[in-house]
Structure formats: C-alpha cells, structure tokens
Write a protein that holds these residues in place. Structure first.
Motif, mmCIF file in Angstrom:
data_model
loop_
_atom_site.group_PDB
_atom_site.id
_atom_site.type_symbol
_atom_site.label_atom_id
_atom_site.label_comp_id
_atom_site.label_asym_id
_atom_site.label_seq_id
_atom_site.Cartn_x
_atom_site.Cartn_y
_atom_site.Cartn_z
ATOM 1 N N GLN A 148 35.947 -49.472 -47.587
ATOM 2 C CA GLN A 148 34.922 -49.411 -48.627
ATOM 3 C C GLN A 148 34.313 -50.777 -48.922
ATOM 4 O OE1 GLN A 148 34.120 -46.340 -49.498
ATOM 5 N NE2 GLN A 148 35.824 -45.607 -48.252
ATOM 6 N N LEU A 149 34.357 -51.675 -47.958
ATOM 7 C CA LEU A 149 33.705 -52.971 -48.118
ATOM 8 C C LEU A 149 32.275 -52.867 -47.616
ATOM 9 C CD1 LEU A 149 36.551 -55.329 -46.871
ATOM 10 C CD2 LEU A 149 35.916 -54.824 -49.224
ATOM 11 N N THR A 150 31.353 -53.465 -48.320
ATOM 12 C CA THR A 150 29.941 -53.398 -47.941
ATOM 13 C C THR A 150 29.324 -54.784 -48.025
ATOM 14 O OG1 THR A 150 29.285 -52.898 -50.222
ATOM 15 C CG2 THR A 150 29.686 -51.020 -48.754
ATOM 16 N N GLY A 151 28.094 -54.877 -47.528
ATOM 17 C CA GLY A 151 27.375 -56.132 -47.616
ATOM 18 C C GLY A 151 27.460 -56.947 -46.344
ATOM 19 N N ASP A 152 26.666 -58.008 -46.297
ATOM 20 C CA ASP A 152 26.629 -58.876 -45.123
ATOM 21 C C ASP A 152 27.919 -59.667 -44.925
ATOM 22 O OD1 ASP A 152 24.069 -57.995 -44.689
ATOM 23 O OD2 ASP A 152 23.127 -59.685 -45.751
ATOM 24 N N LEU A 153 28.725 -59.787 -45.977
ATOM 25 C CA LEU A 153 29.965 -60.556 -45.858
ATOM 26 C C LEU A 153 30.940 -59.921 -44.880
ATOM 27 C CD1 LEU A 153 30.679 -61.654 -49.543
ATOM 28 C CD2 LEU A 153 29.868 -63.055 -47.640
ATOM 29 N N ILE A 154 30.773 -58.621 -44.604
ATOM 30 C CA ILE A 154 31.681 -57.952 -43.667
ATOM 31 C C ILE A 154 31.604 -58.615 -42.296
ATOM 32 C CG2 ILE A 154 32.060 -55.802 -42.401
ATOM 33 C CD1 ILE A 154 31.360 -54.267 -44.854
ATOM 34 N N VAL A 155 30.398 -58.943 -41.875
ATOM 35 C CA VAL A 155 30.223 -59.570 -40.557
ATOM 36 C C VAL A 155 30.946 -60.907 -40.505
ATOM 37 C CG1 VAL A 155 28.536 -60.487 -38.927
ATOM 38 C CG2 VAL A 155 28.016 -58.405 -40.214
ATOM 39 N N PHE A 156 30.792 -61.712 -41.544
ATOM 40 C CA PHE A 156 31.433 -63.025 -41.564
ATOM 41 C C PHE A 156 32.954 -62.895 -41.677
ATOM 42 C CE2 PHE A 156 27.126 -63.748 -43.237
ATOM 43 C CZ PHE A 156 26.683 -64.657 -42.295
ATOM 44 N N MET A 157 33.419 -61.881 -42.405
ATOM 45 C CA MET A 157 34.857 -61.642 -42.476
ATOM 46 C C MET A 157 35.405 -61.252 -41.110
ATOM 47 S SD MET A 157 35.146 -59.565 -46.094
ATOM 48 C CE MET A 157 36.896 -59.263 -45.869
ATOM 49 N N ALA A 158 34.669 -60.391 -40.401
ATOM 50 C CA ALA A 158 35.108 -59.980 -39.061
ATOM 51 C C ALA A 158 35.128 -61.168 -38.111
ATOM 52 C CB ALA A 158 34.193 -58.880 -38.532
ATOM 53 N N LEU A 159 34.108 -62.012 -38.189
ATOM 54 C CA LEU A 159 34.072 -63.201 -37.330
ATOM 55 C C LEU A 159 35.239 -64.130 -37.636
ATOM 56 C CD1 LEU A 159 30.242 -63.995 -37.399
ATOM 57 C CD2 LEU A 159 31.553 -63.084 -35.480
ATOM 58 N N ALA A 160 35.556 -64.272 -38.927
ATOM 59 C CA ALA A 160 36.680 -65.133 -39.306
ATOM 60 C C ALA A 160 37.998 -64.587 -38.781
ATOM 61 C CB ALA A 160 36.730 -65.277 -40.833
ATOM 62 N N VAL A 161 38.196 -63.274 -38.902
ATOM 63 C CA VAL A 161 39.433 -62.659 -38.424
ATOM 64 C C VAL A 161 39.577 -62.829 -36.920
ATOM 65 C CG1 VAL A 161 40.625 -60.456 -38.107
ATOM 66 C CG2 VAL A 161 39.589 -60.997 -40.314
ATOM 67 N N VAL A 162 38.509 -62.519 -36.184
ATOM 68 C CA VAL A 162 38.566 -62.636 -34.719
ATOM 69 C C VAL A 162 38.725 -64.090 -34.311
ATOM 70 C CG1 VAL A 162 37.270 -62.265 -32.584
ATOM 71 C CG2 VAL A 162 37.239 -60.530 -34.383
ATOM 72 N N GLY A 163 38.070 -65.005 -35.036
ATOM 73 C CA GLY A 163 38.226 -66.423 -34.728
ATOM 74 C C GLY A 163 39.662 -66.887 -34.880
ATOM 75 N N ILE A 164 40.323 -66.425 -35.941
ATOM 76 C CA ILE A 164 41.733 -66.777 -36.153
ATOM 77 C C ILE A 164 42.600 -66.237 -35.010
ATOM 78 C CG2 ILE A 164 43.730 -66.353 -37.640
ATOM 79 C CD1 ILE A 164 41.804 -66.421 -40.027
ATOM 80 N N VAL A 165 42.326 -64.992 -34.607
ATOM 81 C CA VAL A 165 43.089 -64.397 -33.501
ATOM 82 C C VAL A 165 42.906 -65.208 -32.220
ATOM 83 C CG1 VAL A 165 43.286 -62.375 -32.012
ATOM 84 C CG2 VAL A 165 43.047 -62.081 -34.481
ATOM 85 N N VAL A 166 41.673 -65.579 -31.923
ATOM 86 C CA VAL A 166 41.399 -66.348 -30.705
ATOM 87 C C VAL A 166 42.104 -67.700 -30.753
ATOM 88 C CG1 VAL A 166 39.587 -67.488 -29.364
ATOM 89 C CG2 VAL A 166 39.214 -65.188 -30.265
ATOM 90 N N LEU A 167 42.056 -68.362 -31.890
ATOM 91 C CA LEU A 167 42.724 -69.661 -32.021
ATOM 92 C C LEU A 167 44.235 -69.536 -31.856
ATOM 93 C CD1 LEU A 167 40.700 -71.290 -34.939
ATOM 94 C CD2 LEU A 167 40.723 -71.987 -32.544
ATOM 95 N N LEU A 168 44.822 -68.503 -32.461
ATOM 96 C CA LEU A 168 46.266 -68.312 -32.334
ATOM 97 C C LEU A 168 46.660 -68.051 -30.882
ATOM 98 C CD1 LEU A 168 47.058 -66.149 -35.499
ATOM 99 C CD2 LEU A 168 47.660 -68.541 -35.099
ATOM 100 N N VAL A 169 45.870 -67.216 -30.213
ATOM 101 C CA VAL A 169 46.165 -66.924 -28.805
ATOM 102 C C VAL A 169 45.955 -68.167 -27.945
ATOM 103 C CG1 VAL A 169 45.438 -65.579 -26.793
ATOM 104 C CG2 VAL A 169 45.657 -64.469 -29.021
ATOM 105 N N GLY A 170 44.865 -68.896 -28.208
ATOM 106 C CA GLY A 170 44.586 -70.084 -27.407
ATOM 107 C C GLY A 170 45.613 -71.183 -27.607
ATOM 108 N N VAL A 171 45.973 -71.483 -28.854
ATOM 109 C CA VAL A 171 46.942 -72.543 -29.136
ATOM 110 C C VAL A 171 48.334 -72.162 -28.634
ATOM 111 C CG1 VAL A 171 48.111 -73.803 -30.986
ATOM 112 C CG2 VAL A 171 45.644 -73.444 -31.096
ATOM 113 N N GLY A 172 48.696 -70.910 -28.809
ATOM 114 C CA GLY A 172 50.035 -70.480 -28.411
ATOM 115 C C GLY A 172 50.107 -69.848 -27.039
#
Length: 359
Positions: free
Chosen positions: A311-335
């Motif tokens: 039930q989240l709406t608005g343009d912030l969803i896109v930035f939240m998704a990018l932040a989540v995926v960015g964290i995942v990529v960094l964790l996978v890349g560093v580790g």
C-alpha cells in the motif's frame, strides 16, 4: 595470501609454473609457511585479484586507437555508405589486429563487422524477405555465422568466436521455428504457439550456457584464450537465460507472454525475485558477475511491485526500490569472495575443484 597469489600468477605468465598446479602449490606454500587465512570480515573487505579483469583493455593507447576507428567510420558513413566501411574494417583488422594485436580495437572492429553485416542484410534483403516470418528472420541471421566465422578464423578474436557461436545457435533456432511453421501449417509460429516458443528459447539459452561453461571449465584459472571466449559467451548468456526463464514463469502464471514491466508486478514479483536470486547464485558459483548484473532491471521492477502491495504509493517507491537493489548489489559485490567460499563448501570437492578457485 594476496601477494603469494600474485607471485604465483606472475610465475604462470612467465611459464615457470603450470597453471593447473597453481591452486595446489598455493595451498602447500600457505600451509608450509603458516600464512594467516584472515577472518571472515577480512575476507569480505579485502580487495582480491579480479578473476574477470578485461584483457581487451590494456592501456589508453588502445582507447585512443578505438576512438580513432569510430570517428573514421562515422566520416566514411557520411561520405559514402555501409559498403565503403567494409574494406576499411578489413584493412584496419589486418594492421591493428593481425599485426599489432591490439585488444580493444579488435573488439571495436569485431562489433563493426557484425553491425555492417546486419545493415547490409537490411539493405540487400529488405525488399525481398518478410521479417515477420521465422524463415525471413533466418535469412537475416544467416550471414552472421559466415562473416563472424571467417573473421574469427583469420584474426582469432575471442569476441568474434563468441558471436559466431551465438549466431549459429540463433540461426538454428530460427530454422526450427520455420520448420514448425510448416509442420503446424501456421504463418507466425512465434505468436501462434507461445508456450512452445518459450520452451525452445529456454533450451537455446541453456545450450548457450552449456557451451560457455565448456570454454570456462577448460581453463579454470582463466589465463588462456578459452577464458576470454567464455567471458563474452557468459555476457550474452546471462540476459538470454534470465529473460527466457522469466518468460517461461510469466507464461505459467498468466497464460500469455506479457513481458511488460506491469506484468512483472503483483503475483509475479516474488517469482521474479526468486529467479534473479537463483541466477545470482549461479554467477557466484561459477565466478561470473554477468549473472549478478543482468537481472537488475527486472529486480527493481519486482521490488516496486512488492512495495506497491504494501500500500505504498508515490514516486518515492522507485527510489526505495533502487536503494534496496543497490544495497543488495553492494553486499554481493563486496562479499563476492566470501560468498563463493561458502557456496563451494556445499558441493562435493570433486565438483568444486572443476570450478574456478576462490581468488
């Protein structure tokens, strides 16, 4: 450990040590000299040697020559047409690839040869071939194996070999589609039998992956030309396999091939996350980062779908998704190295020893 590995790698390049014995020799020296293995945090945060360092970029000299090639081709395109560029590709390939063995210009010239082949096909066959049929698509693909095969045979460019293999597989797939159109008596097999289509595409992508692994396993230490060919094949295989699997999952869920971002949301979000995660795991297992990056767009769209279900709406969803995926990529890349160690421990030693060693 890093210095020891670098020293052994240098010995391999000079022909002093057999590449197949590097891993055993490193373990022996580490044990004999009581070298510290380091903690989990050290293994995750230290900078390991890159097992996928691009050998097609050897210095700015190659970059300068490549820029010159592109500018020259742009000028020739404006002064003449696509057929004026063809002799220039041959001449430059003889000088820069056959004689000087420049790596990045070889890649640029290989891609240029493939682009010229495609554009020439459009110019020559455009008025005679129906691109909406599988046989018509096969006619457009048919010149690629011949051109790229000759280019690979003459200049031995790894990218040319990879493109030759991929084009042969693409041509075979198109011919299968054309044959099935005759068997079923339909004009457009691709739209008439979507489920059979995704199954064939999945088999084709799996075949390309198997060929890539054949080259990869031939050189688990990645110091020969086979590793370079495998690098390019995996770069093509990762998105092909990902979207073939996603198309299969989407069809099973919806009964149609709707590969739009909207179709990747809702009930499909979690299956897409699972598919992308599995391919990331495959990439970690075989030490190929292309499998960890090819599904990032699909992963972002799927995360957006999951957030919308909350039930989240608005343009912030896109930035939240990018932040989540960015964290995942960094964790996978560093580790990456630590994750490979843990994953390889789950497999029998006989199987793990056939894969690239942990850097």
């Amino acid at each position: 450990m890093t210095k020891l590995r670098a020293a052994l790698q240098g010995a391999v390049e000079k022909g002093l040590v057999d590449a197949a014995k590097v891993a055993d020799l490193e373990r022996h020296l580490s044990k004999s000299l009581a070298l510290p293995a380091g903690s989990v945090a050290d293994s995750m945060l230290s900078s390991p040697p890159d097992t996928e360092a691009p050998r097609f970029l050897r210095g700015f000299h190659d970059v300068l020559i490549s820029i010159g090639i592109l500018i020259l081709f742009a000028g020739l395109w404006g002064l003449g047409n696509i057929f004026v560029i063809t002799p220039a590709i041959i001449l430059l390939s003889e000088i820069l690839v056959a004689r000087q063995r420049l790596a990045l210009p070889a890649v640029v010239l290989t891609i240029s040869a493939a682009a010229v082949t495609w554009i020439a096909g459009l110019v020559i066959l455009g008025d005679y071939v129906d691109a909406d049929t599988s046989l018509g698509l096969a006619a457009y693909v048919a010149p690629f194996p011949a051109v790229l095969g000759l280019y690979a045979l003459r200049y031995r460019v790894p990218l040319a070999v990879a493109l030759f293999i991929a084009s042969c597989l693409a041509l075979a797939t198109m011919l299968v589609f054309a044959l099935l159109e005759r068997v079923f008596g339909v004009q457009h097999f691709i739209t008439s039998y979507p489920f059979l289509l995704v199954c064939i595409l999945l088999l084709s992508a799996g075949g390309l992956f198997a060929i890539a692994m054949r080259f990869d396993l031939a050189d688990r230490h990645r110091i020969s030309r086979s590793a370079d060919i495998a690098f390019w094949l995996h770069l093509m295989t990762a998105p092909a396999l990902l979207y073939a699997v996603l198309s299969f999952v989407i069809y099973l869920q919806t009964g149609a091939l709707r590969v739009t971002p909207e179709s990747w949301q809702g009930d499909l979000a979690l299956p897409i996350v699972f598919v992308v995660s599995c391919l990331m795991l495959v990439g970690i297992l075989i030490d190929r980062r292309a499998f960890a990056t090819s599904g990032l767009v699909a992963l972002v769209v799927a995360v957006i779908g999951i957030l919308k279900e909350q039930q989240l709406t608005g343009d912030l969803i896109v930035f939240m998704a990018l932040a989540v995926v960015g964290i995942v990529v960094l964790l996978v890349g560093v580790g990456w190295r630590y994750l490979r160690q843990r994953v390889l421990e789950l497999f029998p030693p006989a199987m793990a020893e056939k894969l690239p060693p942990v850097a």
